[in-house]
Design a protein around this motif. Structure first.
Motif, PDB file in Angstrom:
ATOM      1  N   LEU A  33       0.855  -1.179   0.000  1.00  0.00           N
ATOM      2  CA  LEU A  33       0.000   0.000   0.000  1.00  0.00           C
ATOM      3  C   LEU A  33       0.891   1.228   0.000  1.00  0.00           C
ATOM      4  O   LEU A  33       1.722   1.403   0.892  1.00  0.00           O
ATOM      5  N   LEU A  35       1.690   5.212   0.346  1.00  0.00           N
ATOM      6  CA  LEU A  35       1.187   6.423   0.982  1.00  0.00           C
ATOM      7  C   LEU A  35       1.161   7.505  -0.087  1.00  0.00           C
ATOM      8  O   LEU A  35       2.200   7.991  -0.512  1.00  0.00           O
ATOM      9  N   GLU A  36      -0.028   7.825  -0.562  1.00  0.00           N
ATOM     10  CA  GLU A  36      -0.204   8.812  -1.631  1.00  0.00           C
ATOM     11  C   GLU A  36      -0.886  10.038  -1.075  1.00  0.00           C
ATOM     12  O   GLU A  36      -1.821   9.904  -0.289  1.00  0.00           O
ATOM     13  N   GLU A  59       6.094   2.876   0.702  1.00  0.00           N
ATOM     14  CA  GLU A  59       5.222   1.729   0.457  1.00  0.00           C
ATOM     15  C   GLU A  59       5.157   0.932   1.753  1.00  0.00           C
ATOM     16  O   GLU A  59       6.194   0.682   2.389  1.00  0.00           O
ATOM     17  N   LEU A  68      -5.685  -5.150   4.080  1.00  0.00           N
ATOM     18  CA  LEU A  68      -5.456  -3.973   3.246  1.00  0.00           C
ATOM     19  C   LEU A  68      -6.500  -2.888   3.505  1.00  0.00           C
ATOM     20  O   LEU A  68      -6.171  -1.710   3.626  1.00  0.00           O
ATOM     21  N   GLU A  69      -7.735  -3.289   3.623  1.00  0.00           N
ATOM     22  CA  GLU A  69      -8.817  -2.322   3.878  1.00  0.00           C
ATOM     23  C   GLU A  69      -8.637  -1.651   5.243  1.00  0.00           C
ATOM     24  O   GLU A  69      -8.900  -0.457   5.391  1.00  0.00           O
ATOM     25  N   GLU A  72      -5.921   0.958   4.829  1.00  0.00           N
ATOM     26  CA  GLU A  72      -6.438   2.104   4.083  1.00  0.00           C
ATOM     27  C   GLU A  72      -7.320   2.984   4.969  1.00  0.00           C
ATOM     28  O   GLU A  72      -7.290   4.211   4.862  1.00  0.00           O
ATOM     29  N   HIS A  73      -8.095   2.357   5.835  1.00  0.00           N
ATOM     30  CA  HIS A  73      -8.959   3.099   6.757  1.00  0.00           C
ATOM     31  C   HIS A  73      -8.135   3.983   7.691  1.00  0.00           C
ATOM     32  O   HIS A  73      -8.553   5.091   8.035  1.00  0.00           O
ATOM     33  N   MET A  75      -5.179   5.314   7.049  1.00  0.00           N
ATOM     34  CA  MET A  75      -4.172   6.036   6.277  1.00  0.00           C
ATOM     35  C   MET A  75      -3.840   7.421   6.848  1.00  0.00           C
ATOM     36  O   MET A  75      -2.675   7.789   6.898  1.00  0.00           O
ATOM     37  N   ARG A  79       0.051   8.343   7.669  1.00  0.00           N
ATOM     38  CA  ARG A  79       0.736   9.484   7.036  1.00  0.00           C
ATOM     39  C   ARG A  79       1.224  10.477   8.086  1.00  0.00           C
ATOM     40  O   ARG A  79       2.354  10.952   8.034  1.00  0.00           O
TER      41      ARG A  79
END
Length: 137
Positions: A33, A35-36, A59, A68-69, A72-73, A75, A79
Motif C-alpha cells: 500500500l 502512501l499517496e 510503500e 489492506l482495507e 487504508e482506513h 491512512m 501518514r
C-alpha cells in the motif's frame, strides 16, 4: 535395493517441493500500500537560516491482503506518523544512509505500535522507501 532408493529420493523431493510451495503461499498473502501523495516535509537543519526538506515515497508491506482495507482506513494516522517522525530528524540522519535506515525503522516501529493500539493486531510488516530526496544546508 534400487527401487527402495528411487522411492526415498521421490519421497524427499515431494517433501522439499511441498515445503517450498507452502512458503510461496505464505509470501503470496502480502500486499503493498503506497502512501499517496508522497511525503514532503521539513527536517531540523543545521542552520537556522535555511530550511531543509525531504521528499519521500513510502510503500507499506501489509501482512495479509485481507488487512489492506484496515490499513487504508487508518491512512491519515499512518501518514501523520511518518511526517512527524521525519520532522524530528536532524540533518545528519536525513543525509546519511545509516540514518535513513534508522528513520525507516523508527517509522516502522511507530506504525506497528499505532496499528496494534487501533486494531489489536500487527498489520504492517515493513516500510519501504521507493523515493528519497532531500535538500538543505
Amino acid at each position: 535395493m534400487f527401487k527402495s532408493l528411487v522411492l526415498r529420493v521421490f519421497a524427499v523431493s515431494l517433501f522439499v517441493f511441498g515445503c517450498s510451495s507452502a512458503l510461496a503461499q505464505d509470501k503470496a498473502n502480502y500486499a503493498y500500500l503506497g502512501l499517496e501523495p508522497e511525503i514532503v516535509t521539513n527536517y531540523i537543519s543545521d542552520s537556522a537560516q535555511k530550511l531543509g526538506y525531504v521528499r519521500v515515497s513510502l510503500e507499506l508491506m501489509i501482512h495479509d491482503v485481507n488487512q489492506l482495507e484496515i490499513a487504508e482506513h487508518h491512512m491519515p494516522l499512518l501518514r501523520s506518523t511518518a511526517i512527524e517522525i521525519f520532522g524530528q530528524q536532524p540533518a545528519e540522519k536525513v543525509k546519511s544512509l545509516t540514518g535513513r535506515e534508522d528513520i525507516r525503522r523508527a517509522i516502522l516501529k511507530a506504525l506497528q505500535e499505532h496499528m496494534q493500539q487501533e486494531t489489536g493486531g500487527e498489520v504492517i510488516k515493513n516500510v519501504i522507501f521507493t523515493k528519497y530526496l532531500y535538500q538543505g544546508a
